[in-house]
Motif scaffolding. Structure first.
Motif, PDB file in Angstrom:
ATOM      1  N   GLN A  84       0.823  -1.206   0.000  1.00 43.01           N
ATOM      2  CA  GLN A  84       0.000   0.000   0.000  1.00 43.01           C
ATOM      3  C   GLN A  84       0.856   1.254   0.000  1.00 43.01           C
ATOM      4  O   GLN A  84       0.512   2.268  -0.618  1.00 43.01           O
ATOM      5  CB  GLN A  84      -0.938  -0.007   1.209  1.00 43.01           C
ATOM      6  CG  GLN A  84      -2.048  -1.031   1.113  1.00 43.01           C
ATOM      7  CD  GLN A  84      -3.026  -0.935   2.271  1.00 43.01           C
ATOM      8  OE1 GLN A  84      -3.001   0.016   3.048  1.00 43.01           O
ATOM      9  NE2 GLN A  84      -3.886  -1.934   2.415  1.00 43.01           N
ATOM     10  N   GLU A  85       1.990   1.206   0.696  1.00 41.57           N
ATOM     11  CA  GLU A  85       2.904   2.345   0.723  1.00 41.57           C
ATOM     12  C   GLU A  85       3.522   2.564  -0.658  1.00 41.57           C
ATOM     13  O   GLU A  85       3.702   3.698  -1.104  1.00 41.57           O
ATOM     14  CB  GLU A  85       3.998   2.104   1.765  1.00 41.57           C
ATOM     15  CG  GLU A  85       4.898   3.289   2.003  1.00 41.57           C
ATOM     16  CD  GLU A  85       5.820   3.071   3.193  1.00 41.57           C
ATOM     17  OE1 GLU A  85       6.996   3.499   3.107  1.00 41.57           O
ATOM     18  OE2 GLU A  85       5.362   2.476   4.200  1.00 41.57           O
ATOM     19  N   THR A  88       0.641   4.105  -2.977  1.00 41.68           N
ATOM     20  CA  THR A  88       0.147   5.437  -2.610  1.00 41.68           C
ATOM     21  C   THR A  88       1.258   6.475  -2.506  1.00 41.68           C
ATOM     22  O   THR A  88       0.996   7.679  -2.599  1.00 41.68           O
ATOM     23  CB  THR A  88      -0.595   5.390  -1.266  1.00 41.68           C
ATOM     24  OG1 THR A  88       0.327   5.015  -0.220  1.00 41.68           O
ATOM     25  CG2 THR A  88      -1.745   4.389  -1.314  1.00 41.68           C
ATOM     26  N   GLN A  90       2.715   7.139   0.173  1.00 43.05           N
ATOM     27  CA  GLN A  90       2.614   7.707   1.508  1.00 43.05           C
ATOM     28  C   GLN A  90       3.082   6.689   2.543  1.00 43.05           C
ATOM     29  O   GLN A  90       2.761   5.502   2.452  1.00 43.05           O
ATOM     30  CB  GLN A  90       1.165   8.118   1.812  1.00 43.05           C
ATOM     31  CG  GLN A  90       0.630   9.184   0.874  1.00 43.05           C
ATOM     32  CD  GLN A  90      -0.817   9.542   1.167  1.00 43.05           C
ATOM     33  OE1 GLN A  90      -1.493   8.857   1.936  1.00 43.05           O
ATOM     34  NE2 GLN A  90      -1.296  10.610   0.561  1.00 43.05           N
ATOM     35  N   ARG A  92       3.276   4.441   5.581  1.00 47.12           N
ATOM     36  CA  ARG A  92       2.236   3.742   6.322  1.00 47.12           C
ATOM     37  C   ARG A  92       2.659   3.615   7.776  1.00 47.12           C
ATOM     38  O   ARG A  92       3.798   3.248   8.075  1.00 47.12           O
ATOM     39  CB  ARG A  92       2.022   2.352   5.721  1.00 47.12           C
ATOM     40  CG  ARG A  92       0.911   1.538   6.367  1.00 47.12           C
ATOM     41  CD  ARG A  92       0.740   0.213   5.642  1.00 47.12           C
ATOM     42  NE  ARG A  92      -0.220  -0.659   6.296  1.00 47.12           N
ATOM     43  CZ  ARG A  92      -1.532  -0.603   6.113  1.00 47.12           C
ATOM     44  NH1 ARG A  92      -2.025   0.287   5.278  1.00 47.12           N
ATOM     45  NH2 ARG A  92      -2.335  -1.443   6.749  1.00 47.12           N
TER      46      ARG A  92
END
Length: 341
Positions: A84-85, A88, A90, A92
């Motif tokens: 996910q990092e 995105t 961003q 985590r």
């Protein structure tokens, strides 16, 4: 425990638990535990990929486990950064940054942690190639354990049933672990974060199966606690560490400088901006009960036992001092600590 982020230095063969395992909570441990057992003897003979599992070269079971034959290494395969990092861009917030995850896995008896770099190449890899190239060819996997909701491959297209089917072609057994629940609700890293954020430490610790911990280096602060008669150790944590609800906690603290024998010291921890003294920067401060000494530069592990109260602003330093004293007495009671004479 051997730790590597390069497939060139992986210790093979392996028995692999797959997942991100942030928190290493009760559900995660269910997935990891199967690879810690004594290696199972798998079907005899040559597998389609050319590797020979079980009784080597079609020999007997005794030959397969004879002295000198290398047994598989219990291995946790996870991804860095978190997928996910990567997608995105961003950072985590993690329940267990790497140093803490290493401690949890090592304590479980995991022999190897593989931190597979999650990059564009891996993101675009098909489910078939992930199994064949990463697991079979590079890790020489002999057995796999995954949670029921594990997804893999390009755009998360691969399911656990896909993993089972693909791995079967290479003679590799896959254990699919059902989702672990508590009171009818799934145990998950997200549920633990929500509990910590709302100040429900008891629920968070229940889902974790252990106290939530903070691990960091003791750094210099403003020494306001010392002026009030309650010296504190100020902790510098990894930037990605997920912090619980602001307030005061009863804690147990461990570290080689505190208890070389491996025990812990009781304490009181405050997370917050110190509004009484117009603080603007969040700090994590720990006051140790019945212990004094120089801890600067040392790494401490703080286990959060009970939530005492939320952060608040007091009318004066005297009022703050009185409340800190009350917090210490409450921590003694919660931790069943008898004050020194």
């Amino acid at each position: 425990m051997w730790i590597t982020s390069s497939l060139d230095t992986v210790r093979i063969p392996t028995r692999v638990a797959l997942g991100n395992f942030d928190g290493v909570h009760r559900g995660h441990r269910r997935v990891i535990e199967p690879i810690l057992d004594s290696p199972a003897v798998v079907e005899l003979g040559v597998k389609p990929n050319g590797y020979r599992n079980g009784a080597l070269h079609g020999g007997s079971v005794d030959e397969a486990i004879a002295p000198g034959v290398q047994q598989p290494h219990s291995t946790v395969l996870t991804f860095r950064p978190h997928p996910q990092e990567f997608f995105t861009g961003q950072q985590r917030q993690l329940l267990t940054p790497l140093d803490e995850k290493v401690v949890c896995l090592r304590d479980m008896g995991v022999q190897q942690l593989v931190l597979l770099p999650f990059d564009q190449t891996l993101a675009e890899m098909s489910a078939q190639d992930f199994v064949e190239i990463i697991l079979v060819q590079r890790l020489r996997v002999q057995e796999i354990s995954v949670g029921q909701d594990f997804r893999f491959g390009c755009k998360r297209s691969g399911t656990t049933e896909d993993l089972k089917a693909i791995a079967a072609a290479y003679g590799v057994a896959v254990q699919i672990i059902p989702l672990h629940t508590s009171n009818g609700e799934r145990i998950s890293s997200s549920a633990i974060r929500q509990a910590l954020q709302s100040g429900d430490l008891a629920q968070a610790n229940h889902l974790l199966g252990r106290p939530y911990t903070l691990m960091g280096e003791v750094v210099h602060g403003q020494q306001l606690g010392r002026l009030l008669g309650f010296p504190t150790a100020n902790l510098k944590l990894p930037t990605e560490k997920f912090l619980p609800h602001r307030g005061v906690y009863s804690v147990r603290v461990s570290g080689s400088a505190l208890t070389p024998s491996g025990g812990s010291v009781a304490g009181v921890m405050n997370i917050g901006n110190r509004p009484t003294v117009d603080g603007v920067k969040q700090t994590i401060e720990v006051h140790l009960l019945d212990w004094s000494g120089d801890l600067y530069g040392q790494t401490l592990t703080v286990s959060l036992e009970k939530f005492i109260r939320p952060e608040q602003k007091f009318a004066s330093l005297d009022a703050l001092k009185a409340q800190i004293q009350a917090d210490c007495e409450m921590a003694r009671s919660l931790l069943a600590i008898t004050p020194l004479p």
